[in-house]
Motif scaffolding. Structure first.
Motif, PDB file in Angstrom:
ATOM      1  N   SER A 156       0.986  -1.804   8.761  1.00 43.93           N
ATOM      2  CA  SER A 156       0.875  -2.586  10.040  1.00 43.93           C
ATOM      3  C   SER A 156      -0.438  -3.625  10.303  1.00 43.93           C
ATOM      4  CB  SER A 156      -0.429  -1.091  10.592  1.00 43.93           C
ATOM      5  OG  SER A 156      -1.097  -1.196   9.065  1.00 43.93           O
ATOM      6  N   ARG A 214      -6.178  -6.253   2.883  1.00 47.36           N
ATOM      7  CA  ARG A 214      -7.320  -5.860   1.941  1.00 47.36           C
ATOM      8  C   ARG A 214      -7.714  -6.545   0.503  1.00 47.36           C
ATOM      9  NH1 ARG A 214      -9.186  -1.441  -2.641  1.00 47.36           N
ATOM     10  NH2 ARG A 214     -10.894  -1.309  -2.228  1.00 47.36           N
ATOM     11  N   THR A 257     -10.577 -14.747   5.644  1.00 42.69           N
ATOM     12  CA  THR A 257     -11.620 -14.044   4.206  1.00 42.69           C
ATOM     13  C   THR A 257     -12.078 -14.395   3.981  1.00 42.69           C
ATOM     14  OG1 THR A 257      -9.802 -12.326   4.451  1.00 42.69           O
ATOM     15  CG2 THR A 257     -11.337 -11.665   3.371  1.00 42.69           C
ATOM     16  N   LYS A 306      -2.571  -4.288   8.254  1.00 39.16           N
ATOM     17  CA  LYS A 306      -4.246  -4.808   7.539  1.00 39.16           C
ATOM     18  C   LYS A 306      -3.656  -5.037   6.100  1.00 39.16           C
ATOM     19  CE  LYS A 306      -5.855  -3.138  11.107  1.00 39.16           C
ATOM     20  NZ  LYS A 306      -6.559  -3.908  12.197  1.00 39.16           N
ATOM     21  N   THR A 363      -5.143 -16.208   6.509  1.00 37.99           N
ATOM     22  CA  THR A 363      -6.045 -14.928   6.363  1.00 37.99           C
ATOM     23  C   THR A 363      -6.231 -15.125   5.143  1.00 37.99           C
ATOM     24  OG1 THR A 363      -3.958 -13.745   7.801  1.00 37.99           O
ATOM     25  CG2 THR A 363      -6.051 -11.970   6.188  1.00 37.99           C
ATOM     26  N   THR A 418     -11.817  -6.522   4.464  1.00 36.76           N
ATOM     27  CA  THR A 418     -10.456  -6.083   4.802  1.00 36.76           C
ATOM     28  C   THR A 418     -10.630  -6.899   6.336  1.00 36.76           C
ATOM     29  OG1 THR A 418     -10.861  -3.664   4.852  1.00 36.76           O
ATOM     30  CG2 THR A 418      -9.664  -4.102   5.968  1.00 36.76           C
ATOM     31  N   ARG A 419      -9.150  -7.562   6.401  1.00 36.25           N
ATOM     32  CA  ARG A 419      -8.743  -8.241   7.956  1.00 36.25           C
ATOM     33  C   ARG A 419      -7.304  -7.877   7.977  1.00 36.25           C
ATOM     34  NH1 ARG A 419     -10.828 -13.041   9.863  1.00 36.25           N
ATOM     35  NH2 ARG A 419     -12.474 -12.816   8.338  1.00 36.25           N
ATOM     36  N   THR A 420      -6.998  -8.521   9.411  1.00 31.30           N
ATOM     37  CA  THR A 420      -6.004  -7.761   9.694  1.00 31.30           C
ATOM     38  C   THR A 420      -4.566  -9.217   9.624  1.00 31.30           C
ATOM     39  OG1 THR A 420      -6.011  -6.045  11.648  1.00 31.30           O
ATOM     40  CG2 THR A 420      -4.191  -7.506  12.360  1.00 31.30           C
ATOM     41  N   THR A 467       0.844  -0.949  -0.080  1.00 34.69           N
ATOM     42  CA  THR A 467      -0.156  -0.279  -0.029  1.00 34.69           C
ATOM     43  C   THR A 467       0.907   1.558  -0.002  1.00 34.69           C
ATOM     44  OG1 THR A 467       0.235   0.035   2.396  1.00 34.69           O
ATOM     45  CG2 THR A 467      -1.999  -1.214   1.430  1.00 34.69           C
ATOM     46  N   ILE A 512      -1.691  -4.714   1.309  1.00 33.52           N
ATOM     47  CA  ILE A 512      -1.009  -5.121   2.257  1.00 33.52           C
ATOM     48  C   ILE A 512      -0.233  -3.810   2.844  1.00 33.52           C
ATOM     49  CG2 ILE A 512       0.786  -6.551   3.968  1.00 33.52           C
ATOM     50  CD1 ILE A 512      -0.386  -8.836   2.418  1.00 33.52           C
ATOM     51  N   SER A 513      -0.920  -3.141   4.241  1.00 30.01           N
ATOM     52  CA  SER A 513       0.068  -1.963   4.575  1.00 30.01           C
ATOM     53  C   SER A 513       1.122  -2.502   5.797  1.00 30.01           C
ATOM     54  CB  SER A 513      -1.526  -1.250   5.968  1.00 30.01           C
ATOM     55  OG  SER A 513      -1.557  -1.926   6.481  1.00 30.01           O
TER      56      SER A 513
END
Length: 413
Positions: free
Chosen positions: A392, A396, A369, A394, A365, A406-408, A318, A389-390
């Motif tokens: 942090s 998407r 999802t 997170k 993940t 969206t999920r961690t 991201t 992927i960010s």
């Protein structure tokens, strides 16, 4: 009558001390290079003229900063010789020549002391074999580091001042050379740049074009530059080729640290019509549009090959917009797969702050999802357009239907 016998004094040979020297200058200017040669000559004469001293080598670095010892090959070779037991004493001009980072300085000096190797700093007259020497060294090293940080701030100010006045700073790019405050075109390199841009619009990859340069004997260029196929793509989105300079796009937060992308921490300066362009704006804009088009479509047109996975070309950072690469980390008796942003895998730091993600975590993940129990490449391909992927962690997930979820990351913090 007493008998007196005179016993001649026994000749005691002085202990042999294996002495090495370390010399460094931080720039390649004529003045600094003269200083560098003077240091080397000084130590050669000093060691050879002292009784009991045996020459153990002169280790040198030039044109390299002292804020970190990691990039100094001469310094590292000297440490290797000390660890091998080949040196008893090291001579150096001053603390700032040895290191300007207090942590590095004390770490190496203490390691050398454990190895039985002393360091003599001439300017400060400090001998690390004495306790007083180490205490004084700690204080002076702190001053040296403060001086380095002050100098760094002064250099940063000077660079910003140039940008504010509309001048570039330290430009290194294929096709251009800096002469004073001017950026001038290098004709043979400019032709390579034009071929990269026009070839890309014709559907040829920049990597293939760069390889053609090598096959045709066009690289190294007249200045000795080598067009690396792995770096050729970076030419295409550089606005320098339309005469524009972006100042402070990358910054170095700490002295001796790693350069990272400026995300608003410092001002940036856009200077248009700064120098003669190599590429016209219409061609440049067409290439930027094509780069974006291929970036959007690339993961759809590139199906996973043997040994890859359904996520190949579909996991995107991201921060920089580049794809995550699937890598393998090997240990003594085992290995595992992980995914990491392409920018970080290039070996030039990690400006995106992207984390390495173990493949089982990523798969878990995605399965959670999508509400699936088992991983199936074909099924995943039919459902997922791409994943963002960010730093942090997170995630998407963008589905082929256009919906997003969206999920961690599983197990992430």
């Amino acid at each position: 009558m007493s008998t007196i016998i005179e016993l001649p004094a026994r000749q005691i040979k002085p202990a042999v001390v294996r002495v090495a020297a370390y010399a460094r200058v931080s720039t390649a200017s004529d003045r600094q290079l003269h200083s560098y040669a003077a240091q080397v000559s000084h130590y050669q004469q000093m060691i050879s003229s002292r009784a009991g001293w045996v020459f153990a080598g002169i280790y040198t670095d030039h044109g390299i900063t002292g804020t970190s010892t990691a990039a100094r090959e001469g310094f590292q070779r000297m440490m290797a010789a000390a660890r091998a037991g080949d040196i008893d004493l090291i001579l150096t001009k001053s603390i700032s020549r040895f290191a300007r980072n207090t942590v590095d300085l004390l770490e190496y000096v203490r390691e050398l002391k454990i190895l039985g190797v002393a360091v003599l700093f001439e300017r400060e007259n400090i001998d690390t074999s004495t306790m007083d020497g180490e205490i004084l060294l700690t204080l002076l090293a702190s001053f040296a580091q403060a001086e380095s940080e002050s100098n760094s701030q002064a250099v940063k100010w000077a660079v910003r001042k140039k940008y504010e006045e509309g001048y570039a700073h330290s430009i290194t790019a294929l096709g251009y050379q800096t002469v004073g405050r001017e950026i001038r075109i290098v004709p043979d390199e400019a032709e390579l740049v034009r071929r990269l841009f026009h070839g890309y619009l014709a559907g040829i990859s920049p990597e293939k074009i760069a390889q053609q340069f090598r096959d045709e004997g066009l690289t190294p260029t007249s200045r000795g530059l080598v067009v690396n196929p792995n770096r050729a793509r970076t030419v295409l989105d550089n606005p320098i080729y339309i005469g524009t300079i972006i100042g402070q796009k990358y910054i170095m937060p700490t002295v001796g640290g790693t350069a990272c992308l400026n995300q608003g921490e410092e001002p940036m300066y856009v200077i248009e019509e700064h120098h003669e362009p190599i590429i016209d704006r219409a061609t440049f804009d067409a290439v930027q549009a094509e780069l974006k088009r291929r970036k959007r479509a690339g993961h759809l047109t590139l199906a996973p090959s043997v040994g890859s996975s359904a996520l190949t070309h579909r996991v995107i950072c991201t921060v920089c917009g580049r794809r995550y690469h699937r890598k393998t980390k090997h240990r003594t008796n085992w290995s595992y797969k992980f995914w990491w942003c392409e920018t970080a895998t290039r070996g030039n730091g990690n400006p995106c702050k992207a984390k390495q993600i173990k493949e089982p975590q990523l798969h878990q993940t995605v399965l959670e999802t999508l509400g699936l129990e088992l991983w199936d490449d074909e099924k995943i391909l039919s459902l997922i357009d791409h994943i963002e992927i960010s730093p942090s962690l997170k995630i998407r997930v963008v589905l082929t239907t256009g919906d997003t979820m969206t999920r961690t990351l599983a197990g992430g913090k």
